[in-house]
Motif scaffolding. Structure first.
Motif, PDB file in Angstrom:
ATOM      1  N   SER A  89       2.069  -4.426   3.132  1.00  0.00           N
ATOM      2  CA  SER A  89       1.206  -3.807   4.133  1.00  0.00           C
ATOM      3  C   SER A  89       1.194  -4.622   5.420  1.00  0.00           C
ATOM      4  N   ARG A  90       0.651  -4.035   6.464  1.00  0.00           N
ATOM      5  CA  ARG A  90       0.514  -4.747   7.739  1.00  0.00           C
ATOM      6  C   ARG A  90      -0.401  -5.955   7.616  1.00  0.00           C
ATOM      7  N   ASP A  91      -1.241  -5.985   6.592  1.00  0.00           N
ATOM      8  CA  ASP A  91      -2.140  -7.114   6.369  1.00  0.00           C
ATOM      9  C   ASP A  91      -1.528  -8.166   5.448  1.00  0.00           C
ATOM     10  N   GLY A  92      -0.228  -8.108   5.254  1.00  0.00           N
ATOM     11  CA  GLY A  92       0.438  -9.141   4.481  1.00  0.00           C
ATOM     12  C   GLY A  92       0.250  -9.025   2.991  1.00  0.00           C
ATOM     13  N   SER A  93      -0.105  -7.830   2.507  1.00  0.00           N
ATOM     14  CA  SER A  93      -0.366  -7.640   1.085  1.00  0.00           C
ATOM     15  C   SER A  93       0.767  -6.858   0.433  1.00  0.00           C
ATOM     16  N   ILE A  94       1.347  -7.425  -0.628  1.00  0.00           N
ATOM     17  CA  ILE A  94       2.316  -6.692  -1.440  1.00  0.00           C
ATOM     18  C   ILE A  94       1.513  -5.847  -2.416  1.00  0.00           C
ATOM     19  N   ASP A  95       1.478  -4.552  -2.178  1.00  0.00           N
ATOM     20  CA  ASP A  95       0.659  -3.633  -2.969  1.00  0.00           C
ATOM     21  C   ASP A  95       1.495  -2.795  -3.935  1.00  0.00           C
ATOM     22  N   TRP A  96       2.802  -2.963  -3.903  1.00  0.00           N
ATOM     23  CA  TRP A  96       3.686  -2.300  -4.862  1.00  0.00           C
ATOM     24  C   TRP A  96       4.902  -3.180  -5.046  1.00  0.00           C
ATOM     25  N   CYS A  97       5.261  -3.464  -6.294  1.00  0.00           N
ATOM     26  CA  CYS A  97       6.415  -4.323  -6.525  1.00  0.00           C
ATOM     27  C   CYS A  97       6.912  -4.167  -7.952  1.00  0.00           C
ATOM     28  N   CYS A  98       8.172  -3.733  -8.086  1.00  0.00           N
ATOM     29  CA  CYS A  98       8.884  -3.733  -9.366  1.00  0.00           C
ATOM     30  C   CYS A  98      10.004  -4.757  -9.238  1.00  0.00           C
ATOM     31  N   LEU A  99      10.005  -5.783 -10.062  1.00  0.00           N
ATOM     32  CA  LEU A  99      10.922  -6.896  -9.859  1.00  0.00           C
ATOM     33  C   LEU A  99      12.123  -6.898 -10.793  1.00  0.00           C
ATOM     34  N   HIS A 100      12.256  -5.900 -11.654  1.00  0.00           N
ATOM     35  CA  HIS A 100      13.401  -5.882 -12.548  1.00  0.00           C
ATOM     36  C   HIS A 100      14.342  -4.734 -12.197  1.00  0.00           C
ATOM     37  N   ARG A 101      13.794  -3.520 -12.076  1.00  0.00           N
ATOM     38  CA  ARG A 101      14.535  -2.336 -11.655  1.00  0.00           C
ATOM     39  C   ARG A 101      13.612  -1.495 -10.797  1.00  0.00           C
ATOM     40  N   PHE A 102      14.207  -0.641  -9.963  1.00  0.00           N
ATOM     41  CA  PHE A 102      13.391   0.247  -9.146  1.00  0.00           C
ATOM     42  C   PHE A 102      12.404   1.038  -9.994  1.00  0.00           C
ATOM     43  N   ASP A 103      12.842   1.486 -11.170  1.00  0.00           N
ATOM     44  CA  ASP A 103      11.999   2.315 -12.021  1.00  0.00           C
ATOM     45  C   ASP A 103      11.299   1.512 -13.106  1.00  0.00           C
ATOM     46  N   GLY A 104      11.239   0.191 -12.918  1.00  0.00           N
ATOM     47  CA  GLY A 104      10.605  -0.664 -13.913  1.00  0.00           C
ATOM     48  C   GLY A 104       9.090  -0.671 -13.797  1.00  0.00           C
ATOM     49  N   ARG A 105       8.460  -1.413 -14.677  1.00  0.00           N
ATOM     50  CA  ARG A 105       7.000  -1.565 -14.647  1.00  0.00           C
ATOM     51  C   ARG A 105       6.617  -2.453 -13.460  1.00  0.00           C
ATOM     52  N   PRO A 106       5.692  -2.014 -12.616  1.00  0.00           N
ATOM     53  CA  PRO A 106       5.314  -2.841 -11.469  1.00  0.00           C
ATOM     54  C   PRO A 106       4.482  -4.048 -11.895  1.00  0.00           C
ATOM     55  N   VAL A 107       4.601  -5.119 -11.116  1.00  0.00           N
ATOM     56  CA  VAL A 107       3.738  -6.288 -11.318  1.00  0.00           C
ATOM     57  C   VAL A 107       2.585  -6.291 -10.315  1.00  0.00           C
ATOM     58  N   PHE A 108       2.726  -5.504  -9.234  1.00  0.00           N
ATOM     59  CA  PHE A 108       1.626  -5.228  -8.301  1.00  0.00           C
ATOM     60  C   PHE A 108       1.659  -3.728  -8.039  1.00  0.00           C
ATOM     61  N   ALA A 109       0.507  -3.064  -8.181  1.00  0.00           N
ATOM     62  CA  ALA A 109       0.491  -1.600  -8.021  1.00  0.00           C
ATOM     63  C   ALA A 109      -0.814  -1.120  -7.406  1.00  0.00           C
ATOM     64  N   ARG A 110      -1.405  -1.931  -6.515  1.00  0.00           N
ATOM     65  CA  ARG A 110      -2.663  -1.531  -5.885  1.00  0.00           C
ATOM     66  C   ARG A 110      -2.497  -0.247  -5.078  1.00  0.00           C
ATOM     67  N   LEU A 111      -1.284   0.059  -4.683  1.00  0.00           N
ATOM     68  CA  LEU A 111      -1.019   1.293  -3.948  1.00  0.00           C
ATOM     69  C   LEU A 111      -1.472   2.525  -4.723  1.00  0.00           C
ATOM     70  N   LEU A 112      -1.499   2.434  -6.053  1.00  0.00           N
ATOM     71  CA  LEU A 112      -1.871   3.574  -6.896  1.00  0.00           C
ATOM     72  C   LEU A 112      -3.253   3.432  -7.525  1.00  0.00           C
ATOM     73  N   ASP A 113      -3.853   2.286  -7.408  1.00  0.00           N
ATOM     74  CA  ASP A 113      -5.241   2.103  -7.866  1.00  0.00           C
ATOM     75  C   ASP A 113      -5.750   0.793  -7.282  1.00  0.00           C
ATOM     76  N   TRP A 114      -6.684   0.909  -6.340  1.00  0.00           N
ATOM     77  CA  TRP A 114      -7.129  -0.259  -5.588  1.00  0.00           C
ATOM     78  C   TRP A 114      -7.786  -1.306  -6.486  1.00  0.00           C
ATOM     79  N   GLU A 115      -8.417  -0.880  -7.562  1.00  0.00           N
ATOM     80  CA  GLU A 115      -9.114  -1.813  -8.440  1.00  0.00           C
ATOM     81  C   GLU A 115      -8.204  -2.376  -9.533  1.00  0.00           C
ATOM     82  N   ARG A 116      -7.379  -1.540 -10.128  1.00  0.00           N
ATOM     83  CA  ARG A 116      -6.618  -1.929 -11.311  1.00  0.00           C
ATOM     84  C   ARG A 116      -5.216  -2.439 -11.016  1.00  0.00           C
ATOM     85  N   GLY A 117      -4.688  -2.096  -9.846  1.00  0.00           N
ATOM     86  CA  GLY A 117      -3.251  -2.224  -9.653  1.00  0.00           C
ATOM     87  C   GLY A 117      -2.710  -3.619  -9.422  1.00  0.00           C
TER      88      GLY A 117
END
Length: 633
Positions: A42-70
């Motif tokens: 994000s513009r605020d320096g926050s990685i809010d979505w990240c899959c580090l193994h494959r594009f379709d892998g399980r994300p390690v950061f997913a706040r983009l889809l749930d601000w509390e849980r992601g």
């Protein structure tokens, strides 16, 4: 390249509970990629979505889809700031510049790639880079003194797993839980840490530089390891060098070159290096309407999208990428045309079951969040045309078509002969009744037409007389049943009078010349009935799903092409420049735009939109030499 920037006043670290700061606009994100996986910053320096193994892998950061849980990973000043950002020229390395009252802080982000091993044949590998499965983040104080805060909140399995954080030292921690693990290293000292999250804070003075590294691994394999400053800096330099060398291969020198090169970098960033596959987008479930249900997983390889993207890259000089996809297609389909699917997983997986993740709120409450995609099971008749079009382009650029692959292509034509008269789900993957979509029939014609061209050009064995009869039969039915007798315009499907923007492809693929009266009528009717505020909607009719959607950027770019090919170059140029204004501050486009607000909608960034931008720019550059030169003769 021009470095595009914007400015915004921000009050410092956001309170995750404050509704006014939840879910930044989709346009506020930038893409990082190592051609294996992706992250959004994000513009605020926050990685809010990240899959580090494959594009379709399980994300390690997913706040983009749930601000509390992601979960997220944020680096920013602790005092108010303004923001400008840009990619380093010719790369997918992002720089975010924070200006505070006390000083200037620059954040540099990338997913690093490694150089070709010494002694390997072929020299530097600018086609299939090798990943570290890492995020590298560099914080540099350029002026004055700045207090910087770091918040590290990993969450695994789409927020289902709250992992355990085990400090190894004040600068190193191991994160594990479920099937994933991370190693986190920070040169900014720890301020507070519990079992599930950490906060770091420090003051940097002019010239100071801190490095932060997140490394992904399997829990039983990942071990504590400290990367030296020299090692991390070398990885950044190698990554920048890789992207710069890849960009230097671009042969396009026409107008709008900055936007074209950025779009090419997006397409390369969406390429899975090991297999040659391309994902449609690096995200899932970003909505086509805020609060709506049209939320799909785009982290797979649509044969249509990949073929069109590679055709765009062909024209920019990137021939090797198409060879990689050629291999992927051959392996994935096992050479069996009758078993062709519309999409596959990155490794060629056929089973892509669609599942709703009910525990996630979705972006700004847009539920459901989906993984997998049930459209993989649909019957769509435009795919054969895209396959033969790509093969024709491959041949046009000197690519070999081996006898085994030629048999595969002739099998596709046989499939068309047996199935072209059937209704299908169409380009737009309608989740309702199958119809006789005009675009689908036109692409069946393209499949046969390109096969005939290939056979003649290669002197390959083929039943040319039968193919010519088939091509003629398809054309006759499209012209007899696909035109509204009152307006003279092509319609969405046989027996209907509803318009569909996919009919703009009729002159683009060479089915009819751009100045044909029916083509002109189609453009006029679409401009009159499907365009709002300069943006083109796909159609205006029930498609079996509730709710609405934005205007599709690819459709708007097709209209630019049609106008340019028809000789209305200045009007096409005006429309194109209007569309460029919807790109965000670092030149990225999503799938759709909300005409009322101008907000980007849908998965982001979207390969379909960026390949459309390349095609439209190239057509404007040479409207009398069509973009797909061989196809439009």
């Amino acid at each position: 390249m021009t470095r595009t920037t914007t400015q915004a006043k921000t009050s410092g670290p956001a309170d995750p509970q404050g509704s006014e700061v939840r879910y930044p606009p989709i346009a506020h994100y930038a893409l990082l990629s190592d051609c294996h996986s992706a992250a959004l910053v994000s513009r605020d320096g926050s990685i809010d979505w990240c899959c580090l193994h494959r594009f379709d892998g399980r994300p390690v950061f997913a706040r983009l889809l749930d601000w509390e849980r992601g979960g997220y990973f944020r680096i920013a000043p602790t005092t108010p700031y303004t923001v400008t950002r840009s990619y380093l020229p010719g790369t997918n390395v992002l720089q975010t510049r924070f200006e505070t009252e006390g000083g200037v802080l620059v954040l540099t982000d990338c997913l690093p790639v490694r150089r070709q091993p010494e002694g390997a044949s072929g020299g530097e590998d600018t086609v299939r880079p090798h990943p570290y499965h890492q995020v590298l983040r560099f914080v540099t104080c350029e002026a004055g003194e700045v207090s910087v805060g770091v918040t590290f909140v990993p969450r695994f399995d789409y927020g289902l797993t709250i992992p355990r954080f085990e400090p190894v030292s004040d600068h190193l921690g191991l994160v594990f839980g479920g099937a994933d693990a991370l190693l986190f290293q920070s040169e900014i000292p720890i301020l507070h840490c519990d079992e599930h999250a950490c906060r770091y804070e420090g003051r940097l003075r002019q010239g100071d530089r801190a490095r932060l590294v997140v490394t992904y691994g399997l829990p039983h394999e990942l071990r504590p390891h400290t990367f030296s400053a020299e090692e991390v800096e070398q990885r950044l330099a190698a990554t920048r060098d890789f992207w710069e060398k890849w960009t230097s291969r671009c042969t396009y020198e026409g107008p709008y070159r900055d936007a074209v090169v950025r779009s090419a970098l997006v397409l390369k960033a969406l390429t899975n290096a090991p297999t040659g596959a391309l994902v449609a987008a690096p995200t899932t479930s970003l909505p086509e309407e805020i609060g709506g249900v049209r939320n799909w997983d785009y982290r797979y390889t649509w044969l249509r999208d990949a073929s069109l993207a590679l055709q765009a890259l062909f024209e920019l000089g990137y021939v090797e990428e198409a060879a990689g996809f050629h291999e992927y297609l051959w392996r994935t389909t096992a050479g069996r045309a009758e078993d062709l699917q519309i999409m596959y997983g990155l490794g060629g997986e056929r089973l892509l079951p669609e599942v709703a993740l009910d525990h996630l709120d979705g972006y700004r409450g847009s539920r459901p969040v989906r993984i997998g995609n049930a459209a993989s099971e649909q019957f769509q008749l435009d795919i054969p045309g895209e396959m033969l079009e790509l093969a024709w382009e491959h041949h046009q650029h000197g690519g070999a078509i081996e006898p085994g692959f030629w048999r595969f292509l002739t099998g596709i034509v046989a499939f068309v002969a047996d199935n072209w008269a059937r209704p299908d789900s169409g380009l737009w993957e309608v989740r309702g009744e199958r119809l006789h979509f005009v675009h689908s029939k036109v692409m069946c014609w393209v499949a046969v037409d390109r096969a005939i061209r290939l056979a003649r050009a290669r002197g390959a064995p083929a039943p040319l007389a039968a193919w010519e009869r088939l091509r003629g039969a398809i054309r006759r039915r499209v012209e007899e049943e696909g035109v509204d007798p009152d307006t003279g315009a092509f319609v969405r499907s046989f027996g209907m009078r509803v318009l569909d923007a996919s009919c703009l492809l009729i002159p683009i693929v060479g089915f009819l010349p751009p100045r044909d009266a029916r083509v002109r009528a189609t453009i006029e009717q679409i401009e009159r009935r499907l365009v709002k505020d300069g943006l083109v909607h796909r159609y205006r009719t029930d498609d079996g799903l509730p709710g609405g959607e934005g205007a599709f950027l690819i459709c708007s770019l097709w209209l630019v092409e049609c106008l340019a090919l028809a000789g209305e170059v200045e009007r096409a140029r005006e429309r194109f420049e209007h569309l460029l204004g919807f790109a965000n501050d670092v030149g990225l486009l999503s799938e759709e735009v909300d005409p009322a607000s101008g907000a980007l909608l849908g998965n982001f960034p979207q390969g379909f939109s960026h390949l459309g931008l390349i095609e439209a720019a190239a057509t404007l550059n040479a409207p009398h030499t069509p973009f797909r030169e061989g196809a439009r003769r």
